[in-house]
Scaffold this active site. Structure first.
Site, PDB file in Angstrom:
ATOM      1  N   ALA A  44       0.861  -1.184   0.000  1.00 50.50           N
ATOM      2  CA  ALA A  44       0.000   0.000   0.000  1.00 50.50           C
ATOM      3  C   ALA A  44       0.896   1.232   0.000  1.00 50.50           C
ATOM      4  O   ALA A  44       2.062   1.164   0.385  1.00 50.50           O
ATOM      5  CB  ALA A  44      -0.876  -0.015   1.248  1.00 50.50           C
ATOM      6  N   GLY A  60       0.670  -5.163   0.889  1.00 46.28           N
ATOM      7  CA  GLY A  60      -0.457  -5.301  -0.038  1.00 46.28           C
ATOM      8  C   GLY A  60      -0.052  -5.940  -1.350  1.00 46.28           C
ATOM      9  O   GLY A  60      -0.877  -6.528  -2.051  1.00 46.28           O
ATOM     10  N   GLU A 107      -0.200  -9.524  -0.648  1.00 51.58           N
ATOM     11  CA  GLU A 107      -1.624  -9.847  -0.414  1.00 51.58           C
ATOM     12  C   GLU A 107      -2.378  -9.964  -1.735  1.00 51.58           C
ATOM     13  O   GLU A 107      -3.244 -10.822  -1.898  1.00 51.58           O
ATOM     14  CB  GLU A 107      -2.250  -8.787   0.482  1.00 51.58           C
ATOM     15  N   GLU A 144       4.253  -5.119   7.372  1.00 53.15           N
ATOM     16  CA  GLU A 144       3.423  -4.067   7.953  1.00 53.15           C
ATOM     17  C   GLU A 144       3.756  -3.786   9.418  1.00 53.15           C
ATOM     18  O   GLU A 144       3.664  -2.670   9.880  1.00 53.15           O
ATOM     19  CB  GLU A 144       1.944  -4.434   7.834  1.00 53.15           C
TER      20      GLU A 144
HETATM   21  N1  T1G Z   1       4.564   3.583   0.022  1.00 55.41           N
HETATM   22  C1  T1G Z   1       5.001   4.800  -0.390  1.00 55.41           C
HETATM   23  N2  T1G Z   1       6.266   5.061  -0.800  1.00 55.41           N
HETATM   24  C2  T1G Z   1       7.125   4.017  -0.807  1.00 55.41           C
HETATM   25  C3  T1G Z   1       6.750   2.716  -0.393  1.00 55.41           C
HETATM   26  C4  T1G Z   1       5.405   2.514   0.032  1.00 55.41           C
HETATM   27  N3  T1G Z   1       4.966   1.320   0.399  1.00 55.41           N
HETATM   28  N4  T1G Z   1       7.848   1.914  -0.513  1.00 55.41           N
HETATM   29  C5  T1G Z   1       8.839   2.677  -0.978  1.00 55.41           C
HETATM   30  N5  T1G Z   1       8.418   3.924  -1.153  1.00 55.41           N
HETATM   31  C6  T1G Z   1       9.209   5.055  -1.686  1.00 55.41           C
HETATM   32  C7  T1G Z   1      10.343   5.426  -0.749  1.00 55.41           C
HETATM   33  O1  T1G Z   1       9.897   6.346   0.239  1.00 55.41           O
HETATM   34  C8  T1G Z   1      11.319   6.051  -1.728  1.00 55.41           C
HETATM   35  O2  T1G Z   1      10.802   7.357  -2.034  1.00 55.41           O
HETATM   36  C9  T1G Z   1      11.149   5.207  -2.989  1.00 55.41           C
HETATM   37  O3  T1G Z   1       9.845   4.617  -2.881  1.00 55.41           O
HETATM   38  C10 T1G Z   1      12.194   4.113  -3.111  1.00 55.41           C
HETATM   39  O4  T1G Z   1      12.127   3.371  -1.873  1.00 55.41           O
HETATM   40  C11 T1G Z   1      -2.792  -2.984   3.262  1.00 55.41           C
HETATM   41  C12 T1G Z   1      -1.173  -1.858   5.090  1.00 55.41           C
HETATM   42  C13 T1G Z   1      10.279  -1.840  -1.469  1.00 55.41           C
HETATM   43  C14 T1G Z   1      12.200  -2.784  -0.154  1.00 55.41           C
HETATM   44  O5  T1G Z   1       6.302  -1.651   4.027  1.00 55.41           O
HETATM   45  O6  T1G Z   1      10.551  -1.680   2.163  1.00 55.41           O
HETATM   46  O7  T1G Z   1       0.860  -2.723   2.315  1.00 55.41           O
HETATM   47  O8  T1G Z   1      12.834   8.611  -1.280  1.00 55.41           O
HETATM   48  O9  T1G Z   1      14.460   3.983  -1.168  1.00 55.41           O
HETATM   49  O10 T1G Z   1      15.872   0.724  -1.011  1.00 55.41           O
HETATM   50  O11 T1G Z   1      -1.654  -4.793   4.178  1.00 55.41           O
HETATM   51  O12 T1G Z   1      11.004   0.712  -0.307  1.00 55.41           O
HETATM   52  O13 T1G Z   1      12.475   8.070  -3.702  1.00 55.41           O
HETATM   53  O14 T1G Z   1      10.988   9.751  -2.549  1.00 55.41           O
HETATM   54  O15 T1G Z   1      13.120   2.225   0.072  1.00 55.41           O
HETATM   55  O16 T1G Z   1      15.040  -0.190  -3.266  1.00 55.41           O
HETATM   56  C15 T1G Z   1       3.837  -2.439   3.163  1.00 55.41           C
HETATM   57  C16 T1G Z   1       8.058  -0.460   2.149  1.00 55.41           C
HETATM   58  C17 T1G Z   1       3.075  -1.152   3.142  1.00 55.41           C
HETATM   59  C18 T1G Z   1       7.351  -1.789   1.910  1.00 55.41           C
HETATM   60  C19 T1G Z   1      12.554  -0.975  -1.826  1.00 55.41           C
HETATM   61  N6  T1G Z   1       5.028  -2.355   2.331  1.00 55.41           N
HETATM   62  N7  T1G Z   1       9.119  -0.244   1.174  1.00 55.41           N
HETATM   63  O17 T1G Z   1      13.702  -0.503  -1.167  1.00 55.41           O
HETATM   64  O18 T1G Z   1      13.970   1.778  -2.281  1.00 55.41           O
HETATM   65  S1  T1G Z   1       1.657  -1.203   4.176  1.00 55.41           S
HETATM   66  C20 T1G Z   1       6.186  -1.913   2.853  1.00 55.41           C
HETATM   67  C21 T1G Z   1      10.318  -0.868   1.315  1.00 55.41           C
HETATM   68  C22 T1G Z   1       0.642  -2.316   3.427  1.00 55.41           C
HETATM   69  C23 T1G Z   1      -1.443  -3.627   3.433  1.00 55.41           C
HETATM   70  C24 T1G Z   1      -0.490  -2.836   4.235  1.00 55.41           C
HETATM   71  C25 T1G Z   1      11.367  -0.491   0.304  1.00 55.41           C
HETATM   72  C26 T1G Z   1      11.587  -1.546  -0.793  1.00 55.41           C
HETATM   73  P1  T1G Z   1      11.848   8.521  -2.418  1.00 55.41           P
HETATM   74  P2  T1G Z   1      13.491   2.862  -1.215  1.00 55.41           P
HETATM   75  P3  T1G Z   1      14.754   0.435  -1.951  1.00 55.41           P
END
Ligand code: T1G
Length: 702
Positions: free
Chosen positions: A66, A104, A107, A127
């Protein structure tokens, strides 16, 4: 067919409809993406020419989850949820995963009927790391697919699972080579299963509980210490438990209820803040976009002591060959023995295989000659903290290192400019301050010298990410950002003893706040003699330096901490548990009376604020002097350098929770009571006057 905002497109490859999510950089499920997926699945089901579908991500990843930025914005919940619509599809859908399928993203893949990935892909439900739980069916489907125990472990740890392991668990059906053609393989897979009926829907499976003890109670016991003061871990457990007790539809409702308790929690807001703060730290305002980043494929470390050895391990852990240079073979051998022992501990704990240990040891090369390291892309000096010694090292580095090598010092406080002046290329010199133990602590404090060129700073920040650290940059001053902001905390905790406070009360307050260890116990662990030497140096250099007689007396009594069996606390032989010591209580009582103080009781709240507010005030001075870019960088340093509890966001985020005005008022009151050391910084005064948050403090710095 493409959604209006081009975020999702459906293209036919023969009888297979390929749904491609295209929302750079990580295909987050931002507004428009779920809608696009729904429209594509509906179109694929409505098209008689489509027999099966593939869901795939464009760019470097599947769907990373998400859009974390959308939480807390009160967006209406969609009536139709993509993972449920995918699962209900009348035609099979194959999820094709590369890069990451997280949250997500996974999921939605679990809502598909089959899952294929490239070997380099990783999947997970992280999450919990942002104070949430998988709110898109993950807590109900994963236990049904791989069993409640494995699902519980993955959801409560939030860890990323490599493709091969995910296949072994049953999350993935197929894994192709990392350089394989994923789309082609997924289309072939879809054609193969196009007519298979009944469709394999995970939601229709059952999550059978294993015989034996209650796995949910066991998990609660297992996480109790780390999950202190937090709710997300326990809601994750409750949601998985629901998967073993409720029909699927009711389980989804229970999941949504448990998720709702978290989305606006202080814990999740703090953890989401920390997630973005870590990424914000990568953006250096004074480094122009497009500044070239130097490649780092080989490294050298000068010094094989505790720090040098730990730093060398960071490179080996990242698969980068590293030469370790020492003055003598004996020192080298001793250093390598320490490295081998460190790895052996990990192997014994099961966090590293013996094979991986040998692979890493093979990347470490001994050297006793500067001439052997000249071609390395980066060299990090980690020798004794004495300026003349460091300058001699950098003079040699200047002589041997290739022109575009990064010349970095691991110094924890010495003047980077003075070190750089020992070379003919000060613009190539910077600070790369690791925190002990260097192979464990994630913080990398990247220090800019007055002449350090932006390319060197940017390349050092990139090096930090390359070796899996959390890098944050700062300017050059005594103690740089991290230790300078921490210094008032370190002195205030001892000064309170002069007023009658006891170390055990201070430690309890900070552990209850969420620190893994109390600050006095940490001092005993690190060794009190180290701080003593530093205080003596500062007292000689600065006649106004505020001495800490109780701390000095303790060391002069030979109480260095754990290494002498006694420090602030006493220790039983072979046991690291700190025990209050009447000798220390008597010392505190005697010395505070000699100072003319009448010992008084302390509230826990005063102790907490005396320690943290003193550092908040110093952080404002550091911001004001432009040593720090922004308050969130201070938070990164405190989270990763000092163990500040992550579910509170960081020192400045926490202070914002109390409000700048209240922080200012309290500091101003202590200024009246205790004098100059509590004088509010000018920036703090301006923040209070203008009602500007710490988070926006940098906007007032010109
Ligand atoms: N939402 C918004 N922005 C995100 C994002 C996300 N989920 N993931 C990454 N970004 C942005 C980040 O801020 C950065 O922005 C750019 O993308 C590159 O990220 C309903 C509730 C995927 C392993 O927790 O772990 O799903 O700095 O520098 O090192 O059940 O990003 O370029 O402006 O980290 O290659 C669950 C979070 C969400 C994954 C890649 N998902 N992301 O790492 O790049 S909650 C997460 C990461 C959810 C559902 C629930 C990592 C990555 P900017 P980066 P990276």
């Amino acid at each position: 067919m493409t959604s209006e905002d081009n975020l999702v497109r459906l293209e036919k490859h023969g009888a297979v409809g390929v749904i491609t999510v295209d929302n750079p950089p990580v295909n987050a499920l931002s507004p428009g993406v779920p809608e696009g997926i729904l429209a594509a699945v509906d179109a694929g089901n409505a098209d008689p020419a489509v027999k099966a579908m593939v869901l795939i991500g464009a760019g470097r990843s599947f769907i990373a989850g998400a859009d974390i930025r959308q939480f807390g914005k009160g967006r209406p919940r969609p009536s139709r949820r993509t993972h449920d619509v995918l699962e209900a599809s009348g035609k099979p859908v194959v999820a094709a995963i590369h890069g990451f399928a997280l949250g997500g993203g996974l999921e939605n893949a679990l809502g598909c009927h089959y899952r294929i990935a490239v070997a380099s892909a990783k999947v997970g439900l992280p999450e919990i790391l942002i104070g949430l739980l998988p709110g898109g069916g993950g807590t109900q489907r994963l236990p049904r697919l791989i069993g409640p125990q494995l699902a519980l472990d993955l959801i409560v740890s939030g860890r990323h699972v490599p493709a091969d392991e995910a296949k072994d668990m049953g999350i993935l059906d197929r894994v192709i080579p990392a350089d394989g053609d994923l789309l082609k393989a997924a289309i072939a897979f879809a054609e193969e299963i196009a007519d298979v009926r009944p469709l394999r829907r995970v939601g229709e499976m059952t999550a059978a509980l294993p015989d034996g003890p209650d796995i949910f109670e066991a998990k609660k016991q297992e996480i109790a210490r780390k999950a202190r003061n937090q709710i997300a871990p326990y809601n994750c457990i409750a949601a998985v438990k629901a998967a073993t007790e409720l029909p699927f539809a009711e389980g989804l409702l229970r999941e949504r209820e448990l998720f709702g308790e978290l989305e606006n929690s202080d814990e999740s807001k703090a953890l989401r803040y920390a997630f973005f703060a870590e990424r914000e730290a990568q953006k250096l305002p004074d480094v122009p976009k497009g500044t070239p980043i130097r490649k780092i494929e080989t490294a050298a470390v000068v010094g094989a002591g505790t720090m040098g050895g730990g730093i060398a391990m960071c490179f080996a852990d990242a698969g980068i060959p590293v030469k370790v240079l020492e003055a003598s073979q004996e020192a080298l051998d001793k250093g390598f023995e320490r490295i081998r022992n460190n790895y052996a501990v990990s192997v014994k704990r099961g966090s590293l295989t013996a094979e991986a240990m040998e692979e890493r040891m093979a990347l470490l090369e001994k050297s006793t000659s500067y001439d052997e390291i000249g071609q390395c892309d980066v060299v990090i000096e980690a020798v004794f903290e004495e300026m003349s010694v460091k300058q001699a090292v950098f003079k040699e580095l200047d002589r041997v290192m290739k022109p575009d090598a990064l010349l970095l010092s691991n110094t924890s406080a010495l003047d980077i400019d003075q070190i750089a002046e020992a070379t003919s290329r000060p613009e190539e010199v910077g600070g790369a301050h690791f925190f002990s133990p260097a192979n464990v602590m994630k913080l990398l404090e990247v220090v800019k010298g007055a002449k350090t060129k932006p390319e060197v700073t940017a390349s050092t920040m990139a090096l930090g990410k390359l070796i899996a650290k959390a890098p944050a940059a700062c300017g050059n001053c005594d103690g740089f950002l991290a230790n300078r902001s921490r210094a008032p905390f370190n002195s205030e905790m001892v000064i309170m003893l002069e007023e009658g406070c006891m170390p055990e009360q201070v430690d309890k307050v900070m552990v209850d706040f969420g620190y893994p260890m109390g600050p006095f116990a940490v001092g005993d662990l690190a060794g009190l003699d180290i701080g003593y030497a530093g205080r003596k140096r500062r007292a000689e250099a600065d006649p106004n330096y505020r001495k800490l007689p109780i701390a000095d007396k303790l060391v002069e009594m030979g109480r260095y901490g754990q290494k002498t069996g006694a420090g602030w606390f006493k220790y039983e032989k072979g046991d690291r548990t700190p025990h209050p010591d009447p000798v220390v209580a008597d010392l505190i009582k005697t010395m505070s009376e000699e100072m003319g103080n009448t010992p008084r009781p302390f509230t826990d709240d005063e102790i907490l604020k005396r320690l943290l507010f003193s550092s908040v005030n110093e952080a404002c001075k550091i911001l004001e002097e432009k040593i720090a870019y922004r308050a969130s960088d201070v938070d990164i340093m405190w989270l990763y350098g000092f163990g500040f509890p992550r579910y509170r966001g960081g020192l400045m985020f926490w202070a914002d929770g109390l409000g700048v005005q209240d922080v200012y008022n309290q500091i101003a009151a202590w200024h009246q009571q205790y004098g100059e050391r509590w004088a509010p910084s000018a920036l703090l005064r301006r923040l209070a006057d203008t009602k500007t948050s710490f988070r926006e403090a940098h906007t007032l710095v010109k």
